[in-house]
Design an enzyme around this catalytic site. Structure first.
Site, mmCIF file in Angstrom:
data_model
loop_
_atom_site.group_PDB
_atom_site.id
_atom_site.type_symbol
_atom_site.label_atom_id
_atom_site.label_comp_id
_atom_site.label_asym_id
_atom_site.label_seq_id
_atom_site.Cartn_x
_atom_site.Cartn_y
_atom_site.Cartn_z
ATOM 1 N NE ARG A 169 -2.100 8.579 -4.426
ATOM 2 C CZ ARG A 169 -0.808 8.745 -4.149
ATOM 3 N NH1 ARG A 169 -0.034 7.694 -3.880
ATOM 4 N NH2 ARG A 169 -0.288 9.954 -4.162
ATOM 5 C CG LEU B 104 -1.919 -1.094 1.422
ATOM 6 C CD1 LEU B 104 -2.609 -0.965 2.776
ATOM 7 C CD2 LEU B 104 -2.946 -1.064 0.308
ATOM 8 C CG ASP B 105 0.387 4.299 -2.861
ATOM 9 O OD1 ASP B 105 1.225 3.525 -3.343
ATOM 10 O OD2 ASP B 105 -0.543 4.802 -3.520
ATOM 11 C CE LYS B 106 5.625 8.916 4.578
ATOM 12 N NZ LYS B 106 6.603 10.014 4.347
ATOM 13 C CB THR C 51 -2.952 4.005 0.952
ATOM 14 O OG1 THR C 51 -2.960 4.911 -0.165
ATOM 15 C CG2 THR C 51 -4.196 3.135 0.881
#
Length: 318
Positions: free
Chosen positions: A239, A137-139, A141
């Site tokens: 996104r 997962l993105d930082k 998120t």
């Protein structure tokens, strides 16, 4: 990251770009080059291209050459919100601001550092920076993420993600109101030709990406709450896709979601991995997990409801 520029000569015209690059870059395999081309880490005349693109004399390829570094992963006593754990895997509700695995600029404080402290050891390539990590997962998120505790579990879980047998559902607060209550977004995604740290929708280059969304609630303050499911797992996929259809995730500074008219201060993208379902890698039992909405998203939604006149709006239940 160092960059190397290569120019196609008269004698090299008409070759497949991946084959020509393999001839010019003896330290890299053709499969590695193909992956870099598809990810947009190798561009041709400033654009991403497919590996089978034919070379033309004068064409310039820009190759991002990562600098080799020897890193030692250090276990760190970082608290984890553990949803489920057994001898084969662990499911975590990731907090905002936590990077999943070490990368440039983030060598400590990552989920991998925390998992190494929790377990002592994790499966993966010796010296690799992603032990146990099956997906990411993105930082900024939040939400559900599964990690493997042994080689067998890692192999079988990775196969499920590759074969699209894992169900992933996200909740996103976005700007605007989609014209329809639901939709499907099917594009190609690759590195942006304008900013190498970002991803972008491409007409021909990049890799196929598919997302489906449904409006859960129309909020005030020009916002909507969406449920998003993904069939593919491209970098920044949700996104990029939501920005592509004109409804960027609120708080997303990279893809147009950062605005001043938010009813409360927002310092990250309002995106949460709320549901995760997969087959247990050993027992094959179907497992399903749900992570509650983080406080900052709840606060934003409640403030948006109030601005719409719903002063007694309840928190969203996952």
């Amino acid at each position: 990251m160092k960059e190397q520029k290569l120019v196609v000569s008269k004698d090299d015209g008409g070759k497949r770009i991946d084959r020509w690059l393999a001839e010019r870059l003896p330290g890299m395999s053709r499969s590695q080059i193909q992956r870099l081309l598809k990810a947009g880490d190798i561009t041709v005349d400033g654009r991403t291209v497919e590996p089978d693109r034919k070379t033309v004399p004068g064409m310039t390829a820009c190759v991002g050459m990562p600098e080799r570094q020897v890193l030692v992963l250090i276990p760190e006593a970082i608290p984890l919100d553990i949803i489920f754990e057994d001898k084969d895997l662990i499911v975590i509700n990731k907090k905002p601001g936590m990077v999943v695995h070490p990368a440039v600029g983030h060598y400590t404080g990552t989920l991998v550092n925390a998992l190494l402290h929790h377990f002592g050891d994790l499966p993966g390539e010796p010296g690799g920076l992603r032990p146990g990590i099956v997906h990411r997962l993105d930082k900024n998120t939040t939400g559900l993420l599964v990690a493997a505790k042994n080689e067998g579990a890692m192999m079988r879980l990775s196969r499920q993600f590759k074969d699209r047998k894992v169900d992933k559902e996200y909740l996103a607060v976005v700007w605007g109101k989609p014209a329809k209550g639901f939709g499907r977004i099917e594009t190609r995604i690759g590195r942006s030709s304008h900013d190498r740290k970002k991803m972008a929708v491409h007409r021909l280059a990049g890799r196929p990406a598919v997302s489906s969304y449904e409006t859960v609630e129309t909020l005030g303050a020009g916002m909507s709450l969406l449920s998003v499911r993904i069939e593919t797992g491209r970098t920044h996929q949700i996104r990029v896709h939501l920005a592509h259809i004109g409804h960027p995730v609120v708080g997303d500074a990279d893809y147009g979601g950062r605005r001043r008219d938010s009813p409360v201060a927002v310092d990250r993208q309002m995106l949460h991995a709320a549901r995760l379902a997969f087959n247990h890698p050993v027992t094959r039992e179907r497992l399903e997990f749900i992570a509650p909405m983080p406080d900052d998203m709840n606060s934003l939604i409640e403030a948006a409801r109030i601005s719409k006149g719903e002063k007694n709006g309840k928190r969203v239940q996952n």
